[in-house]
Design an enzyme around this catalytic site. Structure first.
Site, PDB file in Angstrom:
ATOM      1  N   ASP A 173       0.858  -1.175   0.000  1.00 39.25           N
ATOM      2  CA  ASP A 173       0.000   0.000   0.000  1.00 39.25           C
ATOM      3  C   ASP A 173       0.898   1.230   0.000  1.00 39.25           C
ATOM      4  O   ASP A 173       2.111   1.129   0.229  1.00 39.25           O
ATOM      5  CB  ASP A 173      -0.931   0.004   1.220  1.00 39.25           C
ATOM      6  CG  ASP A 173      -2.245   0.737   0.949  1.00 39.25           C
ATOM      7  OD1 ASP A 173      -2.215   1.722   0.177  1.00 39.25           O
ATOM      8  OD2 ASP A 173      -3.284   0.328   1.487  1.00 39.25           O
ATOM      9  N   SER A 232     -12.857  -5.697  -5.546  1.00 39.67           N
ATOM     10  CA  SER A 232     -12.766  -4.238  -5.437  1.00 39.67           C
ATOM     11  C   SER A 232     -13.375  -3.548  -6.644  1.00 39.67           C
ATOM     12  O   SER A 232     -14.535  -3.157  -6.630  1.00 39.67           O
ATOM     13  CB  SER A 232     -11.313  -3.816  -5.242  1.00 39.67           C
ATOM     14  OG  SER A 232     -11.206  -2.423  -5.071  1.00 39.67           O
ATOM     15  N   ARG A 233     -12.612  -3.411  -7.733  1.00 40.31           N
ATOM     16  CA  ARG A 233     -13.099  -2.800  -8.966  1.00 40.31           C
ATOM     17  C   ARG A 233     -12.550  -3.575 -10.152  1.00 40.31           C
ATOM     18  O   ARG A 233     -11.379  -3.969 -10.183  1.00 40.31           O
ATOM     19  CB  ARG A 233     -12.674  -1.329  -9.071  1.00 40.31           C
ATOM     20  CG  ARG A 233     -13.400  -0.390  -8.115  1.00 40.31           C
ATOM     21  CD  ARG A 233     -14.885  -0.268  -8.473  1.00 40.31           C
ATOM     22  NE  ARG A 233     -15.614   0.633  -7.586  1.00 40.31           N
ATOM     23  CZ  ARG A 233     -16.256   0.256  -6.495  1.00 40.31           C
ATOM     24  NH1 ARG A 233     -16.240  -1.027  -6.131  1.00 40.31           N
ATOM     25  NH2 ARG A 233     -16.914   1.135  -5.755  1.00 40.31           N
ATOM     26  N   ASP A 257     -15.558 -10.842  -8.279  1.00 39.39           N
ATOM     27  CA  ASP A 257     -16.867 -10.283  -7.984  1.00 39.39           C
ATOM     28  C   ASP A 257     -17.115  -9.027  -8.804  1.00 39.39           C
ATOM     29  O   ASP A 257     -18.212  -8.470  -8.761  1.00 39.39           O
ATOM     30  CB  ASP A 257     -16.978  -9.954  -6.488  1.00 39.39           C
ATOM     31  CG  ASP A 257     -18.367  -9.487  -6.095  1.00 39.39           C
ATOM     32  OD1 ASP A 257     -19.336 -10.202  -6.444  1.00 39.39           O
ATOM     33  OD2 ASP A 257     -18.490  -8.416  -5.471  1.00 39.39           O
ATOM     34  N   GLU A 262     -18.422  -4.460 -16.615  1.00 44.39           N
ATOM     35  CA  GLU A 262     -19.650  -4.967 -16.003  1.00 44.39           C
ATOM     36  C   GLU A 262     -20.853  -4.061 -16.201  1.00 44.39           C
ATOM     37  O   GLU A 262     -21.995  -4.510 -16.108  1.00 44.39           O
ATOM     38  CB  GLU A 262     -19.430  -5.200 -14.508  1.00 44.39           C
ATOM     39  CG  GLU A 262     -19.237  -3.942 -13.693  1.00 44.39           C
ATOM     40  CD  GLU A 262     -18.977  -4.244 -12.225  1.00 44.39           C
ATOM     41  OE1 GLU A 262     -19.707  -3.709 -11.384  1.00 44.39           O
ATOM     42  OE2 GLU A 262     -18.048  -5.023 -11.929  1.00 44.39           O
ATOM     43  N   HIS A 294     -20.896  -8.568  -8.490  1.00 42.78           N
ATOM     44  CA  HIS A 294     -20.653  -7.389  -7.659  1.00 42.78           C
ATOM     45  C   HIS A 294     -21.538  -7.419  -6.404  1.00 42.78           C
ATOM     46  O   HIS A 294     -22.243  -6.455  -6.096  1.00 42.78           O
ATOM     47  CB  HIS A 294     -20.905  -6.107  -8.462  1.00 42.78           C
ATOM     48  CG  HIS A 294     -20.121  -4.933  -7.950  1.00 42.78           C
ATOM     49  ND1 HIS A 294     -19.550  -4.007  -8.773  1.00 42.78           N
ATOM     50  CD2 HIS A 294     -19.827  -4.519  -6.683  1.00 42.78           C
ATOM     51  CE1 HIS A 294     -18.936  -3.077  -8.065  1.00 42.78           C
ATOM     52  NE2 HIS A 294     -19.077  -3.373  -6.791  1.00 42.78           N
TER      53      HIS A 294
END
Length: 331
Positions: A173, A232-233, A257, A262, A294
């Site tokens: 991070d 996440s994205r 997910d 999408e 999602h």
């Protein structure tokens, strides 16, 4: 005042109506906010949107021309909104800066374990009364390495679960999380995290700097039997590159997910249509891939927090108050 809410799921509608009761009237629509549906908002001062809305400059112009003043997005992410255009048009934009991180972290682990233990394949077999174990062998998580890309609240929750499994923790991070350090996490560069991790889970926001952070180079560094999870994205992963690696027989499992294309697919019933997205069509055919729509955030706890915060964002706007949820303040 009546508020117009786009993209409301059937489970969400009674929760939204109950939360706004006593404050404002709310009209819930199951259609998403797009260029085609934006004219419906004419006359509504406040519009609430979902994460899969497309708030490009044309949509924002239509909203502004129709009298909309506040866009209250029911999500943490806001990469679907052109904030510069919203500011130029004098539109206030607010989001939900926080909701239960456990909903997403727990679901990320659900995906990881589903592909690890071949749950979908096993369930499909037993429905046909096929009780063989061939091809269902997984592996223990204890003693293996979890790589957490993004160690904010959700990444921290994911790491806590991994720690409970008895896993070694690697993190990446822009800033170290003291809580993750207390768990024994070692912060490393991305390349080392990719190379050493047995499970990699993505928990960074989608920004220009993180677009396709998982590209062909990153995928090439990973172990052949890695488990990759993205809750996440979708834009964090170069899906075409991922498909190429899967076709080469790599990866123990992939749990997605989210998907970078999408919009216009997820949250909708496309079962009676021909899906023209060849990449997604190919992706779902791999036996070691699980794709969900999602839904990681979709718990009564998280959705309840999202709705409550959205109501508060509306009340703050009408009272001319501002807090950390406001992305674009009122002009």
């Amino acid at each position: 005042m009546e508020i117009l809410a786009f993209g409301v799921q059937a489970d969400e509608k009674p929760l939204i109506e109950k939360a706004f009761a006593g404050h404002h009237e709310v009209r819930c629509l199951d259609v998403f906010l797009t260029e085609d549906t934006a004219p419906i908002a004419a006359g509504y001062e406040i519009v609430s949107t979902s994460v899969n809305a497309n708030l490009n400059h044309r949509v924002l112009q239509t909203l502004a021309a129709g009298g909309t003043q506040l866009i209250a997005q029911r999500s943490t992410g806001f990469n679907n909104i052109d904030l510069d255009v919203a500011e130029r048009l004098g539109l206030t934009v607010a989001r939900v800066s926080y909701y239960s991180p456990y909903s997403v972290a727990e679901f990320a682990w659900t995906l990881a374990m589903a592909v690890n233990r071949r749950i979908v394949r096993a369930s499909n077999r037993t429905r046909d009364f096929d009780f063989r174990l061939d091809g269902l062998m997984g592996r223990d998580m204890r003693g293996r390495t979890a790589g957490v890309l993004g160690t904010g609240k959700i990444g921290e929750a994911f790491a806590r679960i991994a720690n409970g499994f008895g896993m070694r923790l690697l993190g990446w991070d822009v800033a170290e999380n003291p809580a993750c350090l207390d768990l024994g996490m070692t912060y490393v560069d991305k390349e080392r995290l990719f190379a050493e991790s047995d499970v990699i889970s993505l928990h960074v926001p989608l920004l220009p700097a993180t677009q396709h952070i998982i590209d062909s180079a990153a995928l090439a560094v990973m172990k052949d039997d890695v488990i990759l999870v993205n809750s996440s994205r979708g834009g964090l992963v170069d899906t075409d590159a991922l498909v190429r690696e899967l076709r080469a027989g790599r990866f123990a499992g992939v749990g997605l997910d989210v998907y970078e294309a999408e919009a216009g697919l997820f949250f909708l019933d496309k079962s009676l249509e021909v899906v023209e997205d060849d990449t997604l069509a190919r992706l779902v055919t791999f036996p070691n891939v699980v794709v969900t729509s999602h839904q990681a955030y979709y718990t009564v706890d998280a959705v309840g927090q999202i709705i409550d915060t959205t109501v508060q964002n509306v009340l703050n706007f009408t009272a001319k108050r501002r807090d950390e949820n406001v992305l674009v303040p009122r002009s």
